[in-house]
Motif scaffolding. Structure first.
Motif, PDB file in Angstrom:
ATOM      1  N   SER A 153       0.811  -1.219   0.000  1.00 40.47           N
ATOM      2  CA  SER A 153       0.000   0.000   0.000  1.00 40.47           C
ATOM      3  C   SER A 153       0.843   1.268   0.000  1.00 40.47           C
ATOM      4  CB  SER A 153      -0.954   0.005   1.205  1.00 40.47           C
ATOM      5  OG  SER A 153      -0.209  -0.071   2.421  1.00 40.47           O
TER       6      SER A 153
ATOM      7  N   THR B 292      -2.687  -2.885  -4.868  1.00 47.24           N
ATOM      8  CA  THR B 292      -2.769  -1.418  -4.834  1.00 47.24           C
ATOM      9  C   THR B 292      -1.503  -0.901  -4.165  1.00 47.24           C
ATOM     10  OG1 THR B 292      -5.184  -1.443  -4.687  1.00 47.24           O
ATOM     11  CG2 THR B 292      -4.071   0.590  -4.052  1.00 47.24           C
TER      12      THR B 292
ATOM     13  N   LYS C  83      -3.732   1.021  -8.743  1.00 50.75           N
ATOM     14  CA  LYS C  83      -4.235  -0.348  -8.791  1.00 50.75           C
ATOM     15  C   LYS C  83      -3.575  -1.086  -9.967  1.00 50.75           C
ATOM     16  CE  LYS C  83      -8.712   0.677  -6.691  1.00 50.75           C
ATOM     17  NZ  LYS C  83     -10.206   0.625  -6.846  1.00 50.75           N
TER      18      LYS C  83
ATOM     19  N   SER D 266      -2.741  -1.668 -15.644  1.00 51.80           N
ATOM     20  CA  SER D 266      -3.111  -0.575 -14.755  1.00 51.80           C
ATOM     21  C   SER D 266      -3.816   0.479 -15.585  1.00 51.80           C
ATOM     22  CB  SER D 266      -1.877   0.029 -14.081  1.00 51.80           C
ATOM     23  OG  SER D 266      -2.247   1.064 -13.201  1.00 51.80           O
TER      24      SER D 266
END
Length: 306
Positions: A233, A248, A253, A267
């Motif tokens: 993340s 992500t 993403k 993506s």
């Protein structure tokens, strides 16, 4: 008068003698002409083939094996693409793109190898070489335009057409084994060429003695974060992907698809594909994904941020 009779008897005797000799000579000639013909000499064994002809046969067999393997692999790839059952359809799409990016080049390689084979000196064998050469080059030229860039939108349907062309790459008849049965000199060369032996397989080793590329052999290295994709993340992680994953990283993403011979990153509307360790995908916000290792079991990917 007595003398004349004596001479006549002598002449008669001489005629009989001559006649007897003549008949005897005729019988001998007749006997000679009616005798069984002498058996023909058994043909000598065919001479050993030249090293050049043995090399020629080996090169032809190697190209034939390459085409056979190419047809087999193409059929297996098509089945794998059709059997891909991920919900998004992206796995099939990625495999199709991988197929379209490598297969035309594989056919072109075999075409080039055939074109490098010189004359054998055996007319029938050279006609076979020329016919196979023409056939493979024709298909290679047809496939030249088949690439991910061209077939991106219709990649899956395009694969079936490419496979159909690949399956047509069979040797013209009579093929090399059939010709070898007819031509002793070629048969001897065929028997001596190791590439023509049943079950022969290409070595496949390139750069013997070189160190294998990371992840090319043996187990995959351990990924620092395993399959904990949430660790990405903040944009920095090292994870293992064995099939597909949605990651992500730093707000971006990324859909990842790992196939046996490719890693695909999708993506937004962009798609990037790599064929092994060392590939690096870049994203708009400075995020990067590097392929640390890749084999049939999966891929270790490292995400990093600036």
């Amino acid at each position: 008068m007595g003398r004349s009779r004596s001479v006549a008897v002598m002449v008669a005797g001489l005629v009989l003698a001559v006649g007897g000799c003549g008949e005897g000579g005729t019988d001998e000639k007749t006997a000679g002409s009616s005798a069984e013909p002498k058996p023909a000499r058994s043909p000598s064994s065919s001479p050993s083939p030249s090293s050049e002809l043995v090399e020629w046969a080996g090169d032809m067999c190697e190209s034939t094996v390459a085409l056979r393997n190419l047809r087999k692999e193409s059929a297996a790839d098509l089945k794998e693409i059709r059997d891909s059952d991920d919900e998004t359809g992206m796995l099939a799409h990625a495999r199709a793109l991988s197929y379209l990016s490598t297969t035309p080049a594989d056919v072109d390689t075999v075409a080039g190898d055939l074109e490098a084979i010189g004359a054998s000196g055996v007319p029938a064998a050279d006609r076979l070489r020329d016919a196979l050469r023409k056939k493979v080059r024709s298909v290679a030229n047809e496939l030249e335009a088949q690439s991910p860039a061209v077939g991106l939108e219709y990649a899956e349907s395009t694969v079936a057409d490419v496979d159909r062309r690949v399956q047509s790459l069979t040797p013209p008849q009579p093929d090399l084994p059939a010709l070898a049965k007819r031509i002793p000199r070629l048969a001897a060369a065929y028997e001596q060429a190791e590439q023509c032996a049943p079950g022969w397989k290409p070595d496949g080793a390139s750069g013997e003695g070189d160190s294998p590329a990371p992840g090319a052999t043996g187990p995959l290295p351990k990924a620092a974060d395993g399959k904990n994709y949430a660790a990405c993340s903040d944009g920095a992680c090292e994870v293992l992907v064995t099939s597909t994953a949605d990651i992500t990283a730093k707000g971006t993403k990324v859909h990842v698809i790992v196939a046996d011979d490719s890693i695909t990153f999708q993506s937004g509307g962009g798609l990037m594909q790599f064929g092994g360790a060392g590939g690096e995908a870049g994203f708009g916000n400075g995020l990067k994904a590097t392929v640390v290792a890749h084999d049939k079991d999966g891929a270790v990917l490292k995400f990093s941020r600036p």
